[in-house]
Scaffold this motif. Structure first.
Motif, PDB file in Angstrom:
ATOM      1  N   SER A 134      52.347  20.206  35.587  1.00 18.79           N
ATOM      2  CA  SER A 134      51.220  21.129  35.452  1.00 18.79           C
ATOM      3  C   SER A 134      51.207  22.111  36.614  1.00 18.79           C
ATOM      4  O   SER A 134      51.919  21.943  37.607  1.00 18.79           O
ATOM      5  CB  SER A 134      49.892  20.357  35.393  1.00 18.79           C
ATOM      6  N   PHE A 135      50.390  23.125  36.462  1.00 18.01           N
ATOM      7  CA  PHE A 135      50.286  24.208  37.440  1.00 18.01           C
ATOM      8  C   PHE A 135      48.819  24.363  37.824  1.00 18.01           C
ATOM      9  O   PHE A 135      47.972  24.596  36.965  1.00 18.01           O
ATOM     10  CB  PHE A 135      50.844  25.501  36.838  1.00 18.01           C
ATOM     11  N   VAL A 136      48.504  24.219  39.124  1.00 11.65           N
ATOM     12  CA  VAL A 136      47.121  24.296  39.609  1.00 11.65           C
ATOM     13  C   VAL A 136      47.014  25.431  40.628  1.00 11.65           C
ATOM     14  O   VAL A 136      47.216  25.227  41.828  1.00 11.65           O
ATOM     15  CB  VAL A 136      46.670  22.978  40.248  1.00 11.65           C
ATOM     16  N   PRO A 137      46.711  26.656  40.182  1.00  8.27           N
ATOM     17  CA  PRO A 137      46.553  27.768  41.126  1.00  8.27           C
ATOM     18  C   PRO A 137      45.133  27.800  41.689  1.00  8.27           C
ATOM     19  O   PRO A 137      44.153  27.704  40.945  1.00  8.27           O
ATOM     20  CB  PRO A 137      46.828  29.002  40.259  1.00  8.27           C
ATOM     21  N   ILE A 138      45.012  27.922  43.000  1.00 11.71           N
ATOM     22  CA  ILE A 138      43.713  27.981  43.660  1.00 11.71           C
ATOM     23  C   ILE A 138      43.494  29.392  44.186  1.00 11.71           C
ATOM     24  O   ILE A 138      44.307  29.910  44.945  1.00 11.71           O
ATOM     25  CB  ILE A 138      43.633  26.969  44.821  1.00 11.71           C
ATOM     26  N   ALA A 139      42.409  30.035  43.757  1.00  8.36           N
ATOM     27  CA  ALA A 139      42.067  31.394  44.204  1.00  8.36           C
ATOM     28  C   ALA A 139      43.215  32.360  43.980  1.00  8.36           C
ATOM     29  O   ALA A 139      43.560  33.163  44.847  1.00  8.36           O
ATOM     30  CB  ALA A 139      41.652  31.387  45.669  1.00  8.36           C
ATOM     31  N   CYS A 140      43.816  32.307  42.810  1.00  7.91           N
ATOM     32  CA  CYS A 140      44.967  33.159  42.503  1.00  7.91           C
ATOM     33  C   CYS A 140      44.517  34.527  41.977  1.00  7.91           C
ATOM     34  O   CYS A 140      43.737  34.594  41.022  1.00  7.91           O
ATOM     35  CB  CYS A 140      45.853  32.473  41.468  1.00  7.91           C
ATOM     36  N   PRO A 141      44.976  35.625  42.568  1.00 13.87           N
ATOM     37  CA  PRO A 141      44.624  36.968  42.079  1.00 13.87           C
ATOM     38  C   PRO A 141      45.483  37.364  40.877  1.00 13.87           C
ATOM     39  O   PRO A 141      46.269  38.311  40.941  1.00 13.87           O
ATOM     40  CB  PRO A 141      44.898  37.855  43.293  1.00 13.87           C
ATOM     41  N   SER A 142      45.334  36.650  39.779  1.00 11.60           N
ATOM     42  CA  SER A 142      46.179  36.876  38.603  1.00 11.60           C
ATOM     43  C   SER A 142      46.065  38.292  38.057  1.00 11.60           C
ATOM     44  O   SER A 142      47.035  38.851  37.553  1.00 11.60           O
ATOM     45  CB  SER A 142      45.813  35.866  37.500  1.00 11.60           C
ATOM     46  N   LEU A 143      44.872  38.875  38.137  1.00 11.70           N
ATOM     47  CA  LEU A 143      44.673  40.244  37.673  1.00 11.70           C
ATOM     48  C   LEU A 143      44.582  41.222  38.838  1.00 11.70           C
ATOM     49  O   LEU A 143      44.087  42.336  38.685  1.00 11.70           O
ATOM     50  CB  LEU A 143      43.397  40.322  36.823  1.00 11.70           C
ATOM     51  N   GLY A 144      45.060  40.782  39.998  1.00 11.28           N
ATOM     52  CA  GLY A 144      44.991  41.640  41.165  1.00 11.28           C
ATOM     53  C   GLY A 144      43.648  41.518  41.860  1.00 11.28           C
ATOM     54  O   GLY A 144      42.779  40.759  41.440  1.00 11.28           O
ATOM     55  N   THR A 145      43.479  42.290  42.917  1.00  8.77           N
ATOM     56  CA  THR A 145      42.237  42.269  43.678  1.00  8.77           C
ATOM     57  C   THR A 145      41.997  43.641  44.305  1.00  8.77           C
ATOM     58  O   THR A 145      42.947  44.272  44.793  1.00  8.77           O
ATOM     59  CB  THR A 145      42.275  41.194  44.781  1.00  8.77           C
ATOM     60  N   PRO A 146      40.752  44.116  44.304  1.00  5.02           N
ATOM     61  CA  PRO A 146      40.471  45.401  44.952  1.00  5.02           C
ATOM     62  C   PRO A 146      40.875  45.417  46.416  1.00  5.02           C
ATOM     63  O   PRO A 146      41.206  46.457  46.968  1.00  5.02           O
ATOM     64  CB  PRO A 146      38.945  45.535  44.797  1.00  5.02           C
ATOM     65  N   TYR A 147      40.889  44.238  47.042  1.00  5.77           N
ATOM     66  CA  TYR A 147      41.298  44.157  48.444  1.00  5.77           C
ATOM     67  C   TYR A 147      42.738  44.618  48.621  1.00  5.77           C
ATOM     68  O   TYR A 147      43.081  45.230  49.632  1.00  5.77           O
ATOM     69  CB  TYR A 147      41.156  42.716  48.949  1.00  5.77           C
ATOM     70  N   GLY A 148      43.577  44.334  47.630  1.00  7.37           N
ATOM     71  CA  GLY A 148      44.975  44.716  47.731  1.00  7.37           C
ATOM     72  C   GLY A 148      45.161  46.212  47.810  1.00  7.37           C
ATOM     73  O   GLY A 148      45.872  46.727  48.683  1.00  7.37           O
ATOM     74  N   SER A 149      44.525  46.954  46.919  1.00  5.31           N
ATOM     75  CA  SER A 149      44.658  48.405  46.926  1.00  5.31           C
ATOM     76  C   SER A 149      43.944  49.014  48.127  1.00  5.31           C
ATOM     77  O   SER A 149      44.418  49.972  48.727  1.00  5.31           O
ATOM     78  CB  SER A 149      44.101  48.987  45.624  1.00  5.31           C
ATOM     79  N   HIS A 150      42.799  48.441  48.499  1.00  2.47           N
ATOM     80  CA  HIS A 150      42.046  48.944  49.656  1.00  2.47           C
ATOM     81  C   HIS A 150      42.871  48.808  50.937  1.00  2.47           C
ATOM     82  O   HIS A 150      42.975  49.748  51.724  1.00  2.47           O
ATOM     83  CB  HIS A 150      40.735  48.168  49.794  1.00  2.47           C
TER      84      HIS A 150
END
Length: 263
Positions: A171-187
């Motif tokens: 199984s795969f357990v992602p914690i706080a994963c930005p799967s759709l991206g995050t505004p912080y990244g572009s900022h």
């Protein structure tokens, strides 16, 4: 010789610039200075437990890291150890160069091939028990890419592709994963922000933007999805293809004197 406004010596400022040059990447993923400098992530559980690497494994070090907010997966690994898991035997950590995009890690370092080999050994030494993959933040994006790489790349398919995943991954357990991206990244990419907390601690504010812009990993966490186009006031930035940032001007307010001149 002291630069009073910055509170650092000339030697300190030179050292910080030198550090920044070492941490930059060429073309977003290649080693800088024509390959003369090579910086790689620490391996093992410490790579996923702390943001600060240190040889010491004492309890005081762990508590200090947690107190500073530098502990990531410590709560998870602490409980797993209490349940009897042992590093190397039935629990392992895979560090990765999060400055570079996932799409280049195999080409540059053979990263995913090594993980496949190590996971095969882990399953074999644990009587065929499959692996639970636990990730944090960007590690979830990297793991998701890894699964698809195994299933679709020639290298992954040569080892079994989808059948390999079925045999080795439980199984795969992602914690706080930005799967759709995050505004912080572009900022952060556009403004430099605080240089991931590194400025002015280890590099100057001017250098932070050069370093941040050289890390192509930000292309993986730009906000994604057509739904964001319908809500420009909430997030005017999003991505269509890897590392392609599109900025739409939603509204522009002109000064009154400019409007009068136009009229």
């Amino acid at each position: 010789d002291r630069h009073e406004s910055a509170g650092t010596t000339i030697q300190d400022k030179a050292a910080r610039t030198h550090w920044a040059k070492h941490m930059q990447l060429s073309d977003g993923w290649k080693d800088p200075l024509e390959g003369e400098v090579k910086v790689r992530a620490k391996q093992g559980l410490q790579a996923m437990e702390y943001l600060w690497a240190e040889k010491s494994k004492s309890r005081s070090f762990k508590k200090r890291m947690e107190g500073l907010g530098l502990g990531l997966m410590i709560p998870v690994t602490k409980h797993l150890r209490a349940m009897g898991y042992e590093e190397g035997k039935n629990i392992r950590g895979y560090g990765y160069d999060w400055r570079a995009p996932c799409t280049r890690l195999e080409e540059r370092d053979g990263h995913f091939s090594r993980i496949m080999e190590d996971m095969e050994d882990l399953v074999e030494t644990n009587d065929g028990k499959r692996i639970v993959v636990i990730t944090h933040s960007l590690g979830g994006v990297c793991a998701h890419y890894f699964f698809h790489w195994v299933a679709r790349s020639p290298e992954g398919q040569a080892r079994g592709g989808v059948k390999w995943l079925a045999k080795h991954i439980q199984s795969f357990v992602p914690i706080a994963c930005p799967s759709l991206g995050t505004p912080y990244g572009s900022h952060t990419y556009l403004t430099g922000d605080e240089g991931q907390g590194l400025a002015p601690l280890v590099m100057s504010y001017p250098d932070r933007h050069l370093v941040i812009r050289s890390w192509l990993m930000f292309g993986m966490i730009f906000p994604a999805g057509r739904g964001l186009m319908l809500q420009p006031t909430h997030s005017p930035l999003w991505i269509k293809r890897e590392s392609v940032l599109r900025v739409h001007v939603v509204r522009v307010k002109l000064p009154k004197e400019i409007v009068e001149k136009e009229e």
